[in-house]
Design an enzyme around this catalytic site. Sequence first.
Site, PDB file in Angstrom:
ATOM      1  N   ASP A 177       9.556  -0.983   2.186  1.00 15.53           N
ATOM      2  CA  ASP A 177       9.440   0.445   2.409  1.00 15.53           C
ATOM      3  C   ASP A 177       8.222   1.010   2.697  1.00 15.53           C
ATOM      4  O   ASP A 177       7.012   0.716   1.964  1.00 15.53           O
ATOM      5  CB  ASP A 177       9.946   1.195   1.234  1.00 15.53           C
ATOM      6  CG  ASP A 177      10.475   2.665   1.335  1.00 15.53           C
ATOM      7  OD1 ASP A 177      11.468   2.873   2.046  1.00 15.53           O
ATOM      8  OD2 ASP A 177      10.040   3.254   0.808  1.00 15.53           O
TER       9      ASP A 177
ATOM     10  N   GLU B 172       4.853 -19.469  -1.605  1.00 16.77           N
ATOM     11  CA  GLU B 172       4.897 -20.453  -2.756  1.00 16.77           C
ATOM     12  C   GLU B 172       6.290 -21.134  -3.100  1.00 16.77           C
ATOM     13  O   GLU B 172       6.646 -21.727  -3.952  1.00 16.77           O
ATOM     14  CB  GLU B 172       4.552 -19.467  -4.259  1.00 16.77           C
ATOM     15  CG  GLU B 172       3.245 -19.275  -4.411  1.00 16.77           C
ATOM     16  CD  GLU B 172       2.952 -18.266  -5.324  1.00 16.77           C
ATOM     17  OE1 GLU B 172       3.748 -18.056  -6.047  1.00 16.77           O
ATOM     18  OE2 GLU B 172       1.744 -17.728  -5.388  1.00 16.77           O
TER      19      GLU B 172
HETATM   20  C1  NOJ Z   1      11.860   4.945   4.080  1.00 18.99           C
HETATM   21  C2  NOJ Z   1      13.208   4.739   3.739  1.00 18.99           C
HETATM   22  O1  NOJ Z   1      14.017   4.250   4.566  1.00 18.99           O
HETATM   23  C3  NOJ Z   1      14.049   6.163   3.287  1.00 18.99           C
HETATM   24  O2  NOJ Z   1      15.320   6.317   3.092  1.00 18.99           O
HETATM   25  C4  NOJ Z   1      13.058   6.927   2.260  1.00 18.99           C
HETATM   26  O3  NOJ Z   1      13.358   8.254   1.906  1.00 18.99           O
HETATM   27  C5  NOJ Z   1      11.440   6.727   2.588  1.00 18.99           C
HETATM   28  N1  NOJ Z   1      11.148   5.384   2.971  1.00 18.99           N
HETATM   29  C6  NOJ Z   1      10.635   6.878   1.264  1.00 18.99           C
HETATM   30  O4  NOJ Z   1      10.724   6.052   0.352  1.00 18.99           O
END
Ligand code: NOJ
Length: 548
Positions: free
Chosen positions: A226, A275
């Site tokens: 993310d 790993e």
């Molecule tokens: C991207 C994620 O897909 C989204 O749903 C989220 O709100 C933001 N990153 C923050 O983590």
Amino acid sequence: MDQHSSAPESAEARTGLATTVNEARSGDWWRDAVIYQIYPRSFADGNGDGMGDLEGARARLPYLAELGVDAVWLSPFYASPQADAGYDVADYRAIDPMFGTLHDADALIRDAHALGLRVIVDVVPNHSSDRHEWFRRALAGDPAARERYHFRPGKGPSGDEPPNDWESIFGGPAWTRTEGGERHWYLHLFAPEQPDFNWEHPAVQDEFRSVLRFWLDMGVDGFRIDVAHGLVKAAGLPDMGDTGQLRLLGTATLPFFDQDGVHEIYRSWRRVLDEYPGQRIGVAEAWTPSAERTALYVRDDELHQAFNFHYLNTGWDAAALRAAIDESLGSLGAVGAPATWVLSNHDVVRHRTRLGGGHSRGRAASLLMLALPGSAYVYQGEELGLPEVRELPAEVRQDPAFFRTADPVGAAGQEGLRDGCRVPLPWEESGSSYGFGSGGSWLPQPAGWGALSVTAQTGDPESTLELYRTALRLRRARPELGDGEELEWLPAPEGVLAFRRGGFVCAANTGTGPAALGFPVGELLLASGPFDGGATLPGDTTAWWVRG
Ligand code: NOJ
């Protein structure tokens, strides 16, 4: 309950299981994989509380194996106050009780592997929840914990202005002032409940390598990372000198995104992934100003894939699509990485609605995506042709972006508002929440949702579900689909793009009227809509042929 101590035993057995799957299907499995995104709260509800969960997802894995995907990616199911639907993690090694337990996660991974499906989980390293133990200690004044986040004194004589002019992606300033004590400010590029980690700090770096190992030991086959582009901030946290920064996302260099320092982090993560046996992968959610900058994340000592948001953001226009495809293949080919393709996810308006043109255009776009060389991501429900749900009343919405948008009701076409693509799936034609679960659904499903359900579409050759099933079966049978990094464009009339790969031909007509194809067509394999297989392709239609 301390879930850490209740983690299922026998890590060896768990990794051994994954190894068996990986060895059974050797090669770079991820280069042409079709990866299905499960958004756990909206996929299937196993315990009847109206919220999807791991038990529900596990019960539906045979459906996904039969659909013909290679892997599932699960959005976060970790312990979280759900300020941003789980992208605010309070404990990276525990499952939120609303989704189940670590035992449920273990069972899901085992069952998926037994069905030949790989499992990718989300990791959220840019920020934690404000309820994470480190942040709570930081707020309580622990100096060591504060260094793991970005705390700064405010500007102005009484420090009541934010330390710089950065804006949150969800709207408003990217800083919140703490109550009590020094009344400093902390940085959050997303909601105030999502404080950004300080990735300069060795404890943060160590912690995430340990989190990766925890889940790799559980047997997962990879991670979707993310905000992969956000971890490192420009030294000194300089002002942008501009407002309305959201419009610059993905187009300009920003002091908080796509800084060169992120790559050292992914090199170290790659060493961890390597790993483990069986090609465990990292997939970057990286918003960068260019395809070349995105390609840097997938150099051969970094991650394996990066989402292709440029493709997702390209409209239904032959010339623009062709340019986006060429650009993607060119920049990724230069670093030896496969392209990825995506049309929908939990953050954007579903492509059937977003592209305009309704059902036919949505199906045509899907069939084009599934013909391209590389790996394709399918967001739950797109195989059912689900549209965006626009009519959700404010009182049922949960997306923090909705509540931080000045005029959400006026927001054009729901862009930027994300509950409409998160409505729970219809599995059956009738009954409580159309088979999602026995206890209703956390967002209301529209009347008529049952006609789009899995049972309604199964066996109907005209249905979108059967189109996906057939397309994925053909994709597995024909190496020209997916595998490899190149394609040969065929001459085509305006509004049409057509290409050849080995013994396979694909053409997509992005216009609304019929178009005469300027090349010999062979035996028709599949078409997204009514089509006789001849030399005139109807509007908003994609077809696949064996080369003539
Ligand atoms: C991207 C994620 O897909 C989204 O749903 C989220 O709100 C933001 N990153 C923050 O983590």
